[in-house]
Write an enzyme that holds these catalytic residues in place. Structure first.
Site, PDB file in Angstrom:
ATOM      1  N   CYS A 126       0.832  -1.206   0.000  1.00 44.08           N
ATOM      2  CA  CYS A 126       0.000   0.000   0.000  1.00 44.08           C
ATOM      3  C   CYS A 126       0.863   1.251   0.000  1.00 44.08           C
ATOM      4  O   CYS A 126       1.560   1.528   0.974  1.00 44.08           O
ATOM      5  CB  CYS A 126      -0.915  -0.044   1.232  1.00 44.08           C
ATOM      6  N   SER A 165       6.140  -4.015   7.017  1.00 44.28           N
ATOM      7  CA  SER A 165       4.825  -3.822   7.641  1.00 44.28           C
ATOM      8  C   SER A 165       4.959  -3.430   9.109  1.00 44.28           C
ATOM      9  O   SER A 165       4.205  -2.588   9.615  1.00 44.28           O
ATOM     10  CB  SER A 165       4.001  -5.106   7.549  1.00 44.28           C
ATOM     11  N   SER A 215       6.355 -15.021   7.080  1.00 44.44           N
ATOM     12  CA  SER A 215       7.310 -15.004   5.965  1.00 44.44           C
ATOM     13  C   SER A 215       7.802 -16.415   5.745  1.00 44.44           C
ATOM     14  O   SER A 215       8.159 -17.095   6.704  1.00 44.44           O
ATOM     15  CB  SER A 215       8.489 -14.098   6.313  1.00 44.44           C
ATOM     16  N   ASP A 227      10.508 -17.131   4.283  1.00 39.16           N
ATOM     17  CA  ASP A 227      11.974 -17.113   4.186  1.00 39.16           C
ATOM     18  C   ASP A 227      12.699 -17.304   5.526  1.00 39.16           C
ATOM     19  O   ASP A 227      13.901 -17.512   5.534  1.00 39.16           O
ATOM     20  CB  ASP A 227      12.447 -15.786   3.585  1.00 39.16           C
ATOM     21  N   ARG A 241      19.662 -38.162 -14.398  1.00 35.36           N
ATOM     22  CA  ARG A 241      19.747 -36.731 -14.708  1.00 35.36           C
ATOM     23  C   ARG A 241      20.294 -35.915 -13.543  1.00 35.36           C
ATOM     24  O   ARG A 241      20.321 -36.373 -12.403  1.00 35.36           O
ATOM     25  CB  ARG A 241      18.358 -36.188 -15.044  1.00 35.36           C
ATOM     26  N   GLY A 281      14.228 -17.267  -1.360  1.00 34.75           N
ATOM     27  CA  GLY A 281      15.258 -16.820  -0.432  1.00 34.75           C
ATOM     28  C   GLY A 281      16.121 -15.809  -1.144  1.00 34.75           C
ATOM     29  O   GLY A 281      17.170 -16.139  -1.687  1.00 34.75           O
ATOM     30  N   ARG A 282      15.654 -14.571  -1.188  1.00 43.68           N
ATOM     31  CA  ARG A 282      16.403 -13.542  -1.909  1.00 43.68           C
ATOM     32  C   ARG A 282      17.652 -13.155  -1.142  1.00 43.68           C
ATOM     33  O   ARG A 282      18.713 -13.010  -1.709  1.00 43.68           O
ATOM     34  CB  ARG A 282      15.524 -12.312  -2.146  1.00 43.68           C
ATOM     35  N   HIS A 329       6.078 -19.744  -6.773  1.00 42.09           N
ATOM     36  CA  HIS A 329       5.032 -19.501  -5.787  1.00 42.09           C
ATOM     37  C   HIS A 329       4.385 -20.744  -5.214  1.00 42.09           C
ATOM     38  O   HIS A 329       3.631 -20.657  -4.243  1.00 42.09           O
ATOM     39  CB  HIS A 329       3.977 -18.548  -6.355  1.00 42.09           C
TER      40      HIS A 329
HETATM   41  P1  ADP Z   1       6.948  -6.746   4.277  1.00 42.75           P
HETATM   42  O1  ADP Z   1       6.036  -6.363   5.400  1.00 42.75           O
HETATM   43  O2  ADP Z   1       6.719  -8.152   3.839  1.00 42.75           O
HETATM   44  O3  ADP Z   1       8.392  -6.423   4.588  1.00 42.75           O
HETATM   45  P2  ADP Z   1       6.719  -4.382   2.540  1.00 42.75           P
HETATM   46  O4  ADP Z   1       8.059  -3.868   2.900  1.00 42.75           O
HETATM   47  O5  ADP Z   1       6.285  -4.336   1.133  1.00 42.75           O
HETATM   48  O6  ADP Z   1       6.513  -5.901   2.987  1.00 42.75           O
HETATM   49  O7  ADP Z   1       5.657  -3.575   3.420  1.00 42.75           O
HETATM   50  C1  ADP Z   1       4.281  -3.839   3.307  1.00 42.75           C
HETATM   51  C2  ADP Z   1       3.514  -2.550   3.444  1.00 42.75           C
HETATM   52  O8  ADP Z   1       3.776  -1.946   4.717  1.00 42.75           O
HETATM   53  C3  ADP Z   1       3.868  -1.474   2.443  1.00 42.75           C
HETATM   54  O9  ADP Z   1       3.207  -1.640   1.211  1.00 42.75           O
HETATM   55  C4  ADP Z   1       3.422  -0.208   3.156  1.00 42.75           C
HETATM   56  O10 ADP Z   1       2.031  -0.029   3.037  1.00 42.75           O
HETATM   57  C5  ADP Z   1       3.744  -0.542   4.609  1.00 42.75           C
HETATM   58  N1  ADP Z   1       5.058   0.028   4.946  1.00 42.75           N
HETATM   59  C6  ADP Z   1       6.277  -0.536   4.758  1.00 42.75           C
HETATM   60  N2  ADP Z   1       7.271   0.282   5.166  1.00 42.75           N
HETATM   61  C7  ADP Z   1       6.660   1.402   5.617  1.00 42.75           C
HETATM   62  C8  ADP Z   1       7.123   2.638   6.164  1.00 42.75           C
HETATM   63  N3  ADP Z   1       8.418   2.902   6.340  1.00 42.75           N
HETATM   64  N4  ADP Z   1       6.197   3.570   6.502  1.00 42.75           N
HETATM   65  C9  ADP Z   1       4.892   3.338   6.338  1.00 42.75           C
HETATM   66  N5  ADP Z   1       4.394   2.191   5.834  1.00 42.75           N
HETATM   67  C10 ADP Z   1       5.250   1.245   5.472  1.00 42.75           C
END
Ligand code: ADP
Length: 363
Positions: free
Chosen positions: A75, A107, A150, A152, A187, A195-196, A284
């Site tokens: 988002c 998140s 996650s 990973d 083979r 796992g990036r 996936h």
């Molecule tokens: P993950 O949680 O798997 O690490 P993301 O880094 O894509 O995945 O974060 C998921 C969502 O959390 C983002 O799309 C955003 O809406 C929110 N988010 C991530 N980092 C921030 C931040 N620094 N400030 C506000 N919202 C954030």
């Protein structure tokens, strides 16, 4: 009772539903009003039907399902203050000032920022006439608690993240299937697993599938890896093995930081050894399917503990993430774990793999 909302954010993983279920049911059991927020932060910003009150039955029959039934999303809006202001208003109007976030470090970072900004957001809402003085006082503090979903196993501060065990099950089922056909035709198979930046899946997969060679991001091979790899494959064939299995993480690199792909490896094996070599990219599939018993129990334990942590939170307490320590669901300071996880990412980017591995270990 207090208002509590749970949402899943970032990439999905198996076992998130168990966590949502446990969190909701513990909340109801404790006399709280429990809500789901659909589609992660996007649903929080958009409000409306995305924020729904949950009851005991609304989390029935989800524990065995993969993914997240309440949806997840990335988002952009929530990264802006304007988006977070809308989100805060949507929560206050429903009497919610307790949040359970299930996601990755991004998140969790977002949730922490939201919490820090909360009182200034309320000031603005009051000034705009969107909330009353009474609401501002009643919901003065936003309490948050995190859980990490996650596949990973890439988060510092927990022994396992929700979904990792199920992903391993998916991978070994696939490798077992490949091994039987590889045996018939003598083979060599190259299996690309997720796992990036974190080698947990490839390394554990390598151990439990008797793989001959593993390429993982934290242990990049020297530039003469093609010779080392071929020596090892030949050694195994000379010892009577009819097949070879090579595991490669999607984020595999060499010591110069240059990516090593399944295609690169295949070219080496074909050119140098003329082995009949195939690539299988699991993709996936690893995130899909039913959660394992382990991930269901993990989700149950963490979800229940998350709700308890929220109910015990005071304006002085630091936000926590519920993590697994041995067999116990425990609370650890959220930002310490996030910062350590980000330090690992930096160490990886700096090619300081030793430091990355050290930071990932138990402190
Ligand atoms: P993950 O949680 O798997 O690490 P993301 O880094 O894509 O995945 O974060 C998921 C969502 O959390 C983002 O799309 C955003 O809406 C929110 N988010 C991530 N980092 C921030 C931040 N620094 N400030 C506000 N919202 C954030």
């Amino acid at each position: 009772g207090k208002g509590l909302a749970v949402f899943t954010s970032g990439g999905d993983s198996q076992g998130m539903n168990a966590a949502v279920r446990a969190c909701v049911r513990m909340a109801i059991y404790l006399g709280c009003k429990a809500y789901f927020i659909r589609e992660g932060y996007q649903g929080m910003v958009d409000g409306g039907d995305n924020i729904v009150e949950a009851n005991w039955a609304s989390v029935s029959s989800i524990i065995h399902r993969g993914g997240t039934v309440i949806g997840s999303a990335r988002c952009m809006d929530f990264k802006q203050r304007a988006g977070r202001l809308k989100a805060a208003n949507n929560l206050i109007q429903r009497g919610i000032s307790n949040l359970v976030v299930i996601g990755g470090d991004g998140s969790l970072t977002g949730a922490n920022l939201f919490r820090q900004e909360w009182s200034s957001l309320l000031d603005e809402l009051l000034k705009n006439g969107q909330i009353t003085e009474e609401q501002k006082t009643k919901y003065a503090v936003l309490h948050i608690v995190g859980m990490v979903g996650s596949i990973d196993n890439d988060f510092c501060g927990t022994d396992m993240t929700i979904g990792t065990d199920s992903a391993l099950h998916r991978i070994i089922e696939a490798i077992d299937a490949i091994v039987s056909t590889a045996y018939s035709h003598q083979r060599t198979f190259i299996m690309e697993v997720m796992g990036r930046h974190c080698g947990y899946l490839p390394v554990v997969t390598g151990i439990v599938s008797e793989a001959d060679y593993v390429f993982c991001p934290e242990s990049p091979p020297p530039s003469d890896w093609p010779d080392k790899l071929c020596d090892k494959l030949i050694q195994e064939r000379n010892a009577g093995q009819r097949l070879n299995i090579i595991i490669v993480a999607e984020g595999a690199i060499d010591r110069d930081g240059k990516p090593i792909s399944a295609e690169d490896i295949k070219k080496v094996v074909v050119d140098k050894l003329q082995q009949d070599t195939r690539i299988t990219v699991l993709g996936h599939v690893q995130r899909g399917g039913n959660p394992s018993a382990f991930d269901r129990v993990l989700g149950c334990r963490m979800g229940a503990e998350a709700t308890l942590a929220l109910m015990e939170a005071t304006s002085e307490s630091v936000p926590v993430v519920v993590s697994l320590d041995g067999n116990q669901a425990v609370r650890v300071p959220l930002m310490e774990c996030v910062e350590r996880t980000q330090a690992v990412a930096k160490a990886m980017a700096d090619k300081n793999w030793e430091l990355a591995v050290k930071l990932r270990g138990r402190s």
